[in-house]
Scaffold this motif. Structure first.
Motif, PDB file in Angstrom:
ATOM      1  N   TYR A  47      40.779 -36.870  65.206  1.00  0.00           N
ATOM      2  CA  TYR A  47      39.896 -37.253  66.316  1.00  0.00           C
ATOM      3  C   TYR A  47      39.397 -38.666  66.087  1.00  0.00           C
ATOM      4  O   TYR A  47      39.168 -39.061  64.950  1.00  0.00           O
ATOM      5  CB  TYR A  47      38.713 -36.286  66.419  1.00  0.00           C
ATOM      6  N   THR A  48      39.218 -39.414  67.169  1.00  0.00           N
ATOM      7  CA  THR A  48      38.724 -40.784  67.056  1.00  0.00           C
ATOM      8  C   THR A  48      37.457 -40.930  67.898  1.00  0.00           C
ATOM      9  O   THR A  48      37.202 -40.107  68.771  1.00  0.00           O
ATOM     10  CB  THR A  48      39.792 -41.785  67.535  1.00  0.00           C
ATOM     11  N   PRO A  49      36.648 -41.970  67.632  1.00  0.00           N
ATOM     12  CA  PRO A  49      35.368 -42.092  68.325  1.00  0.00           C
ATOM     13  C   PRO A  49      35.505 -42.025  69.841  1.00  0.00           C
ATOM     14  O   PRO A  49      36.363 -42.692  70.409  1.00  0.00           O
ATOM     15  CB  PRO A  49      34.867 -43.461  67.891  1.00  0.00           C
ATOM     16  N   GLY A  50      34.681 -41.237  70.485  1.00  0.00           N
ATOM     17  CA  GLY A  50      34.687 -41.137  71.933  1.00  0.00           C
ATOM     18  C   GLY A  50      35.623 -40.073  72.470  1.00  0.00           C
ATOM     19  O   GLY A  50      35.623 -39.800  73.664  1.00  0.00           O
ATOM     20  N   GLU A  51      36.423 -39.482  71.579  1.00  0.00           N
ATOM     21  CA  GLU A  51      37.366 -38.469  72.036  1.00  0.00           C
ATOM     22  C   GLU A  51      36.640 -37.153  72.308  1.00  0.00           C
ATOM     23  O   GLU A  51      35.762 -36.745  71.555  1.00  0.00           O
ATOM     24  CB  GLU A  51      38.445 -38.264  70.975  1.00  0.00           C
ATOM     25  N   TYR A  83      28.680 -35.853  68.918  1.00  0.00           N
ATOM     26  CA  TYR A  83      27.497 -35.997  69.754  1.00  0.00           C
ATOM     27  C   TYR A  83      27.806 -35.449  71.137  1.00  0.00           C
ATOM     28  O   TYR A  83      28.969 -35.225  71.492  1.00  0.00           O
ATOM     29  CB  TYR A  83      27.050 -37.459  69.833  1.00  0.00           C
ATOM     30  N   ASP A 136      27.710 -35.977  75.119  1.00  0.00           N
ATOM     31  CA  ASP A 136      27.627 -36.987  76.166  1.00  0.00           C
ATOM     32  C   ASP A 136      27.874 -36.271  77.485  1.00  0.00           C
ATOM     33  O   ASP A 136      28.995 -35.852  77.770  1.00  0.00           O
ATOM     34  CB  ASP A 136      28.682 -38.068  75.914  1.00  0.00           C
ATOM     35  N   LYS A 166      31.696 -34.849  71.942  1.00  0.00           N
ATOM     36  CA  LYS A 166      32.620 -35.923  71.583  1.00  0.00           C
ATOM     37  C   LYS A 166      32.524 -36.254  70.102  1.00  0.00           C
ATOM     38  O   LYS A 166      31.499 -36.008  69.468  1.00  0.00           O
ATOM     39  CB  LYS A 166      32.305 -37.176  72.395  1.00  0.00           C
ATOM     40  N   SER A 173      32.289 -39.002  67.035  1.00  0.00           N
ATOM     41  CA  SER A 173      31.756 -40.347  66.897  1.00  0.00           C
ATOM     42  C   SER A 173      32.384 -41.096  65.727  1.00  0.00           C
ATOM     43  O   SER A 173      32.123 -42.277  65.543  1.00  0.00           O
ATOM     44  CB  SER A 173      30.234 -40.322  66.739  1.00  0.00           C
ATOM     45  N   VAL A 174      33.175 -40.415  64.914  1.00  0.00           N
ATOM     46  CA  VAL A 174      33.892 -41.097  63.839  1.00  0.00           C
ATOM     47  C   VAL A 174      35.361 -40.681  63.918  1.00  0.00           C
ATOM     48  O   VAL A 174      35.697 -39.737  64.628  1.00  0.00           O
ATOM     49  CB  VAL A 174      33.326 -40.744  62.442  1.00  0.00           C
TER      50      VAL A 174
END
Lengths: 298, 261
Positions: free
Chosen positions: A29-33, A48, A50, A55, A57-58
């Motif tokens: 997983y990547t940030p925002g995914e 986090y 959203d 989603k 964040s790291v």
């Protein structure tokens, strides 16, 4: 005098340190995914909420325990846990406490009341002791300690209430990612090769010559013996250990007593200085990896 | 328009790209061992190194400490050999100070700053070769370095510089001609210095939220929306490239080993 065997590589021929790993690459997983449309998950590290989505964040792998979801990055700063063994450097002497850099996001506290002062374990800490603080530990001194408490803001409180903890005197300090240190029952090892290592959970590794505890009264406490000369053989063993650990760390192999001893043994065919070559480092890591694999199978 | 046209009759730019094409992006994560995260990024001939330290205890004056969020500290610098003219570039000059503060604003929006109160994150970027879109390349490189350092971000923050070029005098496509200026995505140095209006945008690429928008030269408000749209699309394209690089890096870097422990 001509230096022998100067090794120069062009950038695109650089050795990649990856050890071939049999298991398939996990889902990354990547940030925002979006991990999932938020449906009653407990948000934890690396995630986090959203809007309606949970989603990441790291960048890392997802782990889930019931409804707790977190994403663990490949590397980050040290997150302390109670009972961890850490190696740290004193950065500041304050009233009643030392500030210690332990590779975490805030400096850790070592209170004067959570250490054994010379002359009896159950002694009142007097004002004189506070005035003497710089005599015990100065800025720049290295110590080993245990995590006593973790505060809300992530800073740690340390203690050295055991003889195995205390000031470190002669040796080598290494820094690796904290995630590479495998959690074990014991983080202090006297290796057969004639050196001792402390594998701090915070990624700081201390290599020192083995001290005969019965004669010299243990490594703990706040005495520092800088007069004792470390012999050439001991130095060579320590340097070899250092290079072996760096070789394992470069290949992202987890560090614990067995892997380090194996790497040390596999490295014997090289001279200590040759272990700095990328190819030899990879070779040592590979040999160690295969040995650990074959041992797991049996 | 002096000398040359930014767009040829065929709709190609000086370096052969179409108006919505990015330059080739090549990047690498984890180039240094000392910082917590680092990256190297090439965007065409613009080459940037980024290093991230932290979050760590605030060094120096304690007064800078923020009790509810992390302090983001950025430093932008250019190498002496980065432009055509060899020149010593002190770090504290006005231009790099401005760049540093823009970078700080950008990353304060992208980093989940509330997670690390009382701490500090340092972001250092150095331009090794400047060929247009320096700010954009720096943002993209620093994003990669932050991801490498494992610092929580809302999303990838990416940046793109566009230049509004006058349409070619004679076009093969009359409809294009009527649209007026054409936005050129990911401008090179030649395009940036041509005197046409430039629009630099940094955005949280997935959600399309703008973080920074900077206009150089006079830009007619009617043109603004189209240029902004193009720039945001550019940011999204950059994001996809960066995302792929991050996945490649993690897969090749033994994430499975770290995950198994």
């Amino acid at each position: 005098m001509m230096a022998e065997n100067v090794c120069i590589n062009v950038a695109y021929q650089r050795t990649t340190f990856t050890v071939p790993i049999s298991q398939p690459t996990p889902r990354i997983y990547t940030p925002g995914e979006v991990i999932s449309p938020h449906a009653g998950f407990i948000v934890s590290h690396g995630t986090y909420i959203d809007g309606d989505y949970l989603k990441a964040s790291v960048a890392g792998v997802k782990e889930q325990v019931d409804k707790l979801v977190y994403v663990r990055p490949l590397k980050n700063r040290y997150n302390g846990e109670i009972g961890d063994v850490v190696v740290g450097r004193v950065t500041e002497v304050q009233q009643k406490r030392w500030k210690v850099d332990t590779n975490s996001r805030l400096d850790s506290n070592l209170l004067i009341s959570s250490m054994n002062l010379p002359g009896g374990e159950l002694r009142r800490r007097s004002v004189e002791d506070e005035k003497m603080m710089r005599k015990f530990l100065q800025e720049g001194d290295l110590i080993s300690a245990e995590v006593q408490n973790v505060f809300d803001d992530g800073s740690l409180s340390l203690h050295t209430r055991s003889l195995k903890y205390g000031k470190l005197s002669q040796g080598i300090l290494l820094t690796v990612f904290p995630s590479l240190i495998r959690r074990r029952k014991n983080h202090f090892h006297d290796l057969h090769c004639g050196a001792s290592i402390i594998l701090g959970n915070n990624g700081f590794i201390w290599i020192s010559p083995t001290i005969n505890t019965e004669v010299e009264g243990g490594a703990g406490g706040f005495t520092q013996n800088l007069d004792k000369e470390v012999s050439m053989e001991e130095r060579e063993v320590m340097a070899r250990l250092r290079n072996c650990i760096l070789a394992l760390a470069a290949s992202k192999m987890s560090l614990y007593d067995t892997s380090i001893v194996y790497a040390f043994e596999e490295s014997q065919k090289y001279k200590v200085s040759e272990l700095l070559d990328a190819e030899n480092m990879l070779d040592v890591a590979l040999m160690t990896y295969h040995r650990l694999e074959s041992q797991e199978e049996t | 328009m002096a000398g040359f046209d930014l767009l040829s009759d065929q709709g190609l730019r000086l370096d052969g790209r179409r108006s919505n094409e990015l330059r080739k992006i090549q990047c690498k994560l984890g180039v240094f061992s000392q910082p917590d995260g680092s990256s190297y990024l090439e965007q065409g001939n613009t080459k940037v190194l980024a290093a991230v330290y932290g979050p760590h205890e605030i060094r120096g004056s304690r007064a800078k400490r923020l009790l509810d969020q992390v302090l983001v500290n950025c430093q932008y610098s250019m190498a002496t050999f980065s432009t055509g003219e060899r020149k010593r570039r002190p770090r504290g000059d006005r231009k790099s100070q401005e760049m540093s503060s823009h970078l700080r604003q950008t990353f304060e929006a992208a980093i989940k700053t509330e997670l690390y109160p009382r701490s500090q994150i340092d972001i250092f970027v150095e331009v090794l070769q400047a060929d247009g879109g320096n700010y954009s390349a720096c943002v993209n490189a620093a994003t990669l370095a932050l991801v490498d350092a494992g610092i929580p971000l809302h999303e990838y923050v990416t940046s793109c510089t566009t230049v509004l070029a006058p349409p070619p005098a004679t076009s093969w496509d009359d409809e294009k001609l009527e649209e007026g200026e054409i936005a050129l995505v990911d401008a090179s140095h030649r395009e940036e210095t041509s005197g046409s209006p430039t629009l630099t945008v940094a955005a949280l690429a997935d959600s399309g939220r703008l973080v920074l928008c900077q206009v150089g030269q006079r830009l007619h408000l009617d043109r603004m929306n189209r240029a902004l749209e193009r720039a945001l699309q550019g940011c999204k394209d950059v994001r996809d490239v960066l995302d792929e690089a991050v996945r490649d890096h993690l897969a090749n870097c033994g994430i499975s080993e770290a995950a198994s422990s």
